[in-house]
Scaffold this active site. Structure first.
Site, PDB file in Angstrom:
ATOM      1  N   GLY A   1     -31.129 -29.776 -48.221  1.00 26.88           N
ATOM      2  CA  GLY A   1     -30.860 -31.080 -47.403  1.00 26.88           C
ATOM      3  C   GLY A   1     -29.615 -31.526 -48.377  1.00 26.88           C
ATOM      4  O   GLY A   1     -29.206 -31.037 -49.069  1.00 26.88           O
TER       5      GLY A   1
ATOM      6  N   GLN B   1     -22.995 -36.836 -51.883  1.00 24.72           N
ATOM      7  CA  GLN B   1     -22.756 -35.634 -52.563  1.00 24.72           C
ATOM      8  C   GLN B   1     -21.397 -35.034 -52.085  1.00 24.72           C
ATOM      9  O   GLN B   1     -20.943 -34.188 -53.055  1.00 24.72           O
ATOM     10  CB  GLN B   1     -23.871 -34.538 -52.226  1.00 24.72           C
ATOM     11  CG  GLN B   1     -25.192 -35.340 -52.790  1.00 24.72           C
ATOM     12  CD  GLN B   1     -26.164 -33.965 -52.589  1.00 24.72           C
ATOM     13  OE1 GLN B   1     -26.893 -34.050 -51.625  1.00 24.72           O
ATOM     14  NE2 GLN B   1     -26.313 -33.208 -53.602  1.00 24.72           N
TER      15      GLN B   1
ATOM     16  N   CYS C   1     -30.598 -29.434 -57.106  1.00 25.84           N
ATOM     17  CA  CYS C   1     -29.783 -30.186 -56.496  1.00 25.84           C
ATOM     18  C   CYS C   1     -28.435 -29.555 -56.598  1.00 25.84           C
ATOM     19  O   CYS C   1     -28.146 -29.215 -57.472  1.00 25.84           O
ATOM     20  CB  CYS C   1     -29.895 -31.402 -57.015  1.00 25.84           C
ATOM     21  SG  CYS C   1     -28.844 -32.835 -56.370  1.00 25.84           S
ATOM     22  N   LEU C   2     -27.608 -29.755 -55.475  1.00 24.72           N
ATOM     23  CA  LEU C   2     -26.379 -29.213 -55.526  1.00 24.72           C
ATOM     24  C   LEU C   2     -25.483 -29.939 -56.496  1.00 24.72           C
ATOM     25  O   LEU C   2     -24.276 -29.429 -56.730  1.00 24.72           O
ATOM     26  CB  LEU C   2     -25.803 -29.184 -53.919  1.00 24.72           C
ATOM     27  CG  LEU C   2     -26.532 -28.360 -52.959  1.00 24.72           C
ATOM     28  CD1 LEU C   2     -25.962 -28.536 -51.580  1.00 24.72           C
ATOM     29  CD2 LEU C   2     -26.306 -26.899 -53.229  1.00 24.72           C
TER      30      LEU C   2
ATOM     31  N   HIS D   1     -35.979 -37.040 -52.042  1.00 29.26           N
ATOM     32  CA  HIS D   1     -35.025 -36.529 -52.895  1.00 29.26           C
ATOM     33  C   HIS D   1     -33.561 -36.911 -52.155  1.00 29.26           C
ATOM     34  O   HIS D   1     -32.875 -37.682 -52.838  1.00 29.26           O
ATOM     35  CB  HIS D   1     -34.823 -34.989 -52.907  1.00 29.26           C
ATOM     36  CG  HIS D   1     -33.868 -34.279 -53.601  1.00 29.26           C
ATOM     37  ND1 HIS D   1     -34.012 -33.589 -54.919  1.00 29.26           N
ATOM     38  CD2 HIS D   1     -32.419 -34.468 -53.603  1.00 29.26           C
ATOM     39  CE1 HIS D   1     -32.887 -33.136 -55.373  1.00 29.26           C
ATOM     40  NE2 HIS D   1     -31.839 -33.660 -54.469  1.00 29.26           N
ATOM     41  N   GLU D   2     -33.402 -36.860 -51.051  1.00 23.49           N
ATOM     42  CA  GLU D   2     -32.219 -37.360 -50.406  1.00 23.49           C
ATOM     43  C   GLU D   2     -31.986 -38.817 -50.122  1.00 23.49           C
ATOM     44  O   GLU D   2     -30.758 -39.270 -50.681  1.00 23.49           O
ATOM     45  CB  GLU D   2     -31.984 -36.596 -49.093  1.00 23.49           C
ATOM     46  CG  GLU D   2     -31.984 -35.112 -48.688  1.00 23.49           C
ATOM     47  CD  GLU D   2     -31.245 -34.363 -49.949  1.00 23.49           C
ATOM     48  OE1 GLU D   2     -30.109 -34.978 -50.310  1.00 23.49           O
ATOM     49  OE2 GLU D   2     -31.714 -33.280 -50.221  1.00 23.49           O
TER      50      GLU D   2
ATOM     51  N   HIS E   1     -30.573 -40.235 -53.335  1.00 18.36           N
ATOM     52  CA  HIS E   1     -29.289 -40.027 -53.459  1.00 18.36           C
ATOM     53  C   HIS E   1     -28.699 -41.287 -52.938  1.00 18.36           C
ATOM     54  O   HIS E   1     -27.245 -41.649 -53.388  1.00 18.36           O
ATOM     55  CB  HIS E   1     -28.481 -38.623 -52.718  1.00 18.36           C
ATOM     56  CG  HIS E   1     -28.777 -37.452 -53.507  1.00 18.36           C
ATOM     57  ND1 HIS E   1     -28.117 -37.212 -54.845  1.00 18.36           N
ATOM     58  CD2 HIS E   1     -29.389 -36.109 -53.121  1.00 18.36           C
ATOM     59  CE1 HIS E   1     -28.353 -36.047 -55.201  1.00 18.36           C
ATOM     60  NE2 HIS E   1     -29.073 -35.387 -54.540  1.00 18.36           N
TER      61      HIS E   1
HETATM   62 NI    NI Z   1     -29.795 -33.480 -54.384  1.00 24.67          NI
END
Ligand code: NI
Length: 180
Positions: free
Chosen positions: A48, A53, A101-102, A143-144, A147
Site C-alpha cells: 500500500g 509518502q 512502512c516505506l 495503516h494507509e 498516513h
Molecule cells: Ni506506511
C-alpha cells in the site's frame, strides 16, 4: 508512461499533516498521480502507499496486496486507488500483526488493528463505494488511512520500543516457515 515516485524522507513534515480531501472537480487532475502511485507501490515492493509518502498532501491511497519479498504472506488483491477513504466502522475485535512502512525504513513492529472495517471511498472514476474488509487487507487500509492523518504505524504500537530491525524480522519469518 508511469514512473517511480520518490519517497519523502522519514522526517518530512508532510508525513505529520492531515491530507487535503479531493473535490469532485479535481479527480481528473490526479489521474497521473494515481497511475504513478500504482506503479510505484509495486516497484517498492509495498502492499500500500499513501500520497503523503511521495510528498502529495492529498487523500489518496493505493492498495496492492500480493505476495512479495517484504510481505510473503500477503493475500492477492487487485491494485486499487481509493480517494477520500474514510473508515466508518472499526470492529472492537482487534488482532496484533507485523507491519512495516516505506516511510519507516528498516523497521517492523507489531500493531493492534481492528479485524473488520467498513470503508467509504471514491474510485478513480469518482464513483462512491462502501465496502467491508477484514484481516490483512483491513490492516493495510487502516495503516494507509493513518498516513492521511499524519500517523505512522509506530504511533499505534503499544510500545514503540518494541520496533525490531528488518533483518530480525526476516529471520523470524524464516523460523516460522521452518516450522511447517
Ligand atoms: Ni506506511
Amino acid at each position: 508512461m508511469p514512473h517511480k515516485l520518490q519517497l519523502v524522507e522519514p522526517n518530512d513534515p508532510v508525513l505529520r499533516m492531515v491530507a487535503d480531501r479531493i473535490p469532485e472537480s479535481d479527480i481528473a487532475a490526479v489521474q497521473a498521480l494515481i497511475e504513478n502511485m500504482l506503479f510505484s507501490v509495486t516497484e517498492y515492493e509495498g502492499v500500500g502507499l499513501a500520497a503523503p509518502q511521495i510528498g502529495a498532501s492529498k487523500q489518496i491511497i493505493v492498495v496492492a496486496s500480493k505476495p512479495n519479498s517484504r510481505y510473503p504472506y500477503a493475500p492477492d488483491f487487485p491494485a486499487e486507488a481509493m480517494i477520500n477513504p474514510e473508515i466508518v466502522r472499526l470492529s472492537d475485535e482487534q488482532e496484533l500483526g507485523w507491519e512495516g512502512c516505506l516511510s519507516v525504513p528498516g523497521s517492523r513492529g507489531q500493531v493492534p488493528r481492528s479485524k473488520h472495517i467498513t470503508l467509504t471511498y471514491q474510485d478513480r472514476e469518482g464513483e462512491h463505494h462502501q465496502k467491508d474488509f477484514e484481516g490483512f487487507l483491513a490492516r493495510i487500509i487502516q495503516h494507509e488511512v493513518d498516513h492521511l492523518h499524519g500517523k505512522t504505524f509506530v504511533d499505534r504500537m503499544e510500545n514503540p520500543k518494541d520496533l525490531i530491525s528488518e533483518e530480525t524480522f526476516q529471520s523470524l519469518l524464516e523460523e516460522a516457515v521452518d516450522e511447517y
